[in-house]
Design a protein around this motif. Structure first.
Motif, short mmCIF file in Angstrom:
data_model
loop_
_atom_site.label_atom_id
_atom_site.label_comp_id
_atom_site.label_asym_id
_atom_site.label_seq_id
_atom_site.Cartn_x
_atom_site.Cartn_y
_atom_site.Cartn_z
N ARG A 196 -16.48 5.99 6.34
CA ARG A 196 -15.96 5.75 5.00
C ARG A 196 -17.04 5.32 4.01
O ARG A 196 -17.04 5.75 2.85
CB ARG A 196 -14.85 4.69 5.06
N LYS A 239 -13.98 -2.50 0.90
CA LYS A 239 -13.64 -3.00 2.24
C LYS A 239 -12.40 -2.33 2.81
O LYS A 239 -12.07 -2.53 3.98
CB LYS A 239 -13.42 -4.51 2.18
N GLY A 240 -11.70 -1.55 1.98
CA GLY A 240 -10.49 -0.91 2.45
C GLY A 240 -9.28 -1.81 2.45
O GLY A 240 -8.25 -1.48 3.04
N HIS A 241 -9.38 -2.95 1.75
CA HIS A 241 -8.27 -3.90 1.69
C HIS A 241 -7.78 -3.96 0.24
O HIS A 241 -8.19 -4.83 -0.53
CB HIS A 241 -8.71 -5.28 2.17
N ASP A 268 1.80 -5.11 7.52
CA ASP A 268 1.71 -3.76 8.11
C ASP A 268 3.08 -3.21 8.52
O ASP A 268 3.18 -2.32 9.37
CB ASP A 268 0.76 -3.73 9.31
N ARG A 327 0.84 -1.18 0.00
CA ARG A 327 0.00 0.00 0.00
C ARG A 327 0.88 1.23 0.00
O ARG A 327 1.96 1.24 0.60
CB ARG A 327 -0.91 0.01 1.23
N PRO A 381 -7.30 3.72 5.18
CA PRO A 381 -8.23 2.76 5.77
C PRO A 381 -7.55 1.46 6.17
O PRO A 381 -6.48 1.10 5.65
CB PRO A 381 -9.23 2.52 4.64
N SER A 382 -8.17 0.76 7.10
CA SER A 382 -7.75 -0.59 7.52
C SER A 382 -6.30 -0.64 7.98
O SER A 382 -5.64 -1.66 7.87
CB SER A 382 -7.96 -1.59 6.36
#
Length: 478
Positions: free
Chosen positions: A396, A435-437, A282, A207, A245-246
């Motif tokens: 969102r 879904k923010g993924h 992450d 990301r 997001p997420s």
């Protein structure tokens, strides 16, 4: 505060700066090429000076003409916007030599950060994590192959002086590296006059997360939270949102703190952006620092209530930072898409032409930054960005629905004109995105899929959308 500021740019960002100046009681000077003689910023500025023909090299990239216009009109400062000369340390130094305040970081800081190898070394000293790879530039293909073998494939070969999504080559196998190394060096030399390259591990499904920072000349700074800019094509962004997001709260906080630590370490001043790649575990890795206002700055403004251009002007005028970190309280979600005059069905090729219809959306919590109007001619000379649509909502899902509603209202049309709004709708309808993924691979995945027939029809009937690849090489953005 300054009495008069020259705006060394065009299009929507020139209007954005003009409006901020007017709100602060600062007079403005617009510079323009012959192609932009009837532009909105020329009509609204207190003064306007033609600086050259349509060719950007002889107008918006002509430092001597811009400085002469500033001196002739009595401007005290120059706001470069984004693209063109906004990150040109030589231009900033020329401004200083002529008694003009360049609204941005000091030339020495800009020069160091524009060299990605130097920036990586500085950030490593500041404790920021880097993607696995070389810190120093690599003088031979053999050395590049050794680094690639150490970090594992795929790798990406990057120009040390690269920018705007140029000077990068992804390599998936060892046999392809020598050619990619040579090709990237040659391209870097042609584009930037600098053939130095380095090699990093290419993070698939990563990301693109960035942090907005503000720093004054007294060593104080704040971060304004995260943005996610993963929806991009050829390293050019299409959709941006804030906050990312997420992203676990602890990770987001760590990224933001690291970003602020990094810019304070190098003596940064003004508004800047620190960019990171975040992998599927992450873990975050420093990418680069941008020394200017970003195209996507409205989403940060919408969740914080802070006018970033106002702050740029105050900082450049020597005013101490007008906030502390505890004063920054992001709220809600903002999402922006770029509306470019491009045809997604033809590889996002620019489609310049006259806008017979141009009716932007309205409604609650909806912001449109644009220089377009009915009758405006989108020429072939510059970046094809025509408008930015940004929305805010307390959560969102409503923000995404609000952006879809706004895009449905946006009516743009003219002979041969196409926009990428139909493609942005595909992004907004994608299940992973909702879904923010999602990752930087989202756009490529959508492009590989067959375009739905209704999107193609929408593109022909109501051309309006956003895109990723600049139509001209001179106003690079990301």
């Amino acid at each position: 505060m300054f009495e008069k500021v020259l705006i060394a740019n065009r299009g929507e960002i020139a209007l954005r700066v003009l409006r901020a100046c007017r709100e602060l009681g600062v007079r403005t000077v617009a510079v323009y090429s012959s192609a932009d003689a009837d532009s909105a910023v020329v009509r609204l500025a207190d003064e306007a000076v033609r600086i050259g023909p349509a060719e950007a090299r002889r107008s918006y990239l002509n430092a001597a003409a811009i400085v002469e216009a500033a001196r002739r009109t009595g401007a005290q400062a120059v706001h470069p916007g984004y693209g063109f000369l906004s990150e040109d340390a030589d231009f900033a130094e020329i401004c200083a030599d002529n008694g003009l305040t360049f609204i941005g970081p000091p030339p020495s800081v800009m020069s160091a950060l524009s060299d990605k190898a130097t920036a990586r070394a500085w950030m490593r000293r500041a404790g920021l994590p880097l993607p696995p790879g070389s810190v120093e530039t690599l003088p031979t293909a053999q050395r590049a192959a050794e680094i690639a073998a150490e970090v594992g494939y795929p790798v990406i070969v990057k120009a040390a002086a690269g920018g705007g999504g140029r000077g990068m080559t992804v390599v998936h196998a060892p046999g392809d590296l020598p050619r990619a190394y040579a090709r990237t060096r040659a391209a870097a030399q042609a584009a930037f006059g600098d053939d130095r390259v380095y090699v990093e591990r290419y993070l698939t499904d990563a990301r693109h997360v960035e942090v907005q920072v503000l720093c004054d000349g007294n060593g104080s700074g704040v971060h304004l939270g995260t943005r996610d800019c993963s929806v991009q094509r050829r390293h050019q962004k299409l959709v941006e949102e804030a906050p990312a997001p997420s992203l676990p709260a602890a990770v987001a906080d760590s990224i933001a703190r690291a970003a602020l630590r990094g810019v304070l370490e190098v003596g940064f001043t003004g508004a800047g952006t620190v960019e990171f790649l975040v992998d599927d575990a992450d873990r975050f890795h420093f990418l680069e620092i941008n020394c200017r206002i970003q195209v996507e700055h409205p989403v940060t403004e919408m969740i914080t209530g802070i006018d970033l251009v106002h702050e740029q002007l105050h900082i450049a005028a020597g005013v101490p930072l007008r906030m502390r970190q505890s004063d920054v309280r992001p709220h809600g979600v903002a999402v922006e898409c770029r509306v470019n005059v491009e045809d997604p069905d033809r590889g996002f090729a620019p489609t310049p032409g006259r806008l017979d219809r141009f009716h932007p959306p309205g409604g609650p919590f909806t912001r449109v930054d644009t220089h377009g109007r009915p009758g405006y001619v989108v020429g072939p000379h510059y970046d094809s960005l025509l408008a930015k649509v940004a929305v805010w909502a307390p959560e969102r899902e409503l923000a995404l629905d609000r952006l879809e509603r706004a895009l449905d209202e946006f009516d743009i049309g003219g002979p041969g004109v196409r926009t990428t709004i139909p493609f942005v709708r595909r992004v907004l309808d994608d299940a992973a995105f909702r879904k923010g993924h999602y990752s930087t691979g989202l756009v490529d995945r959508l492009l590989r899929a067959a375009a739905p027939a209704d999107d193609a029809a929408a593109g022909a009937a109501a051309p309006t959308a956003d895109g990723a690849v600049p139509s001209g090489p001179d106003q690079r953005r990301n």
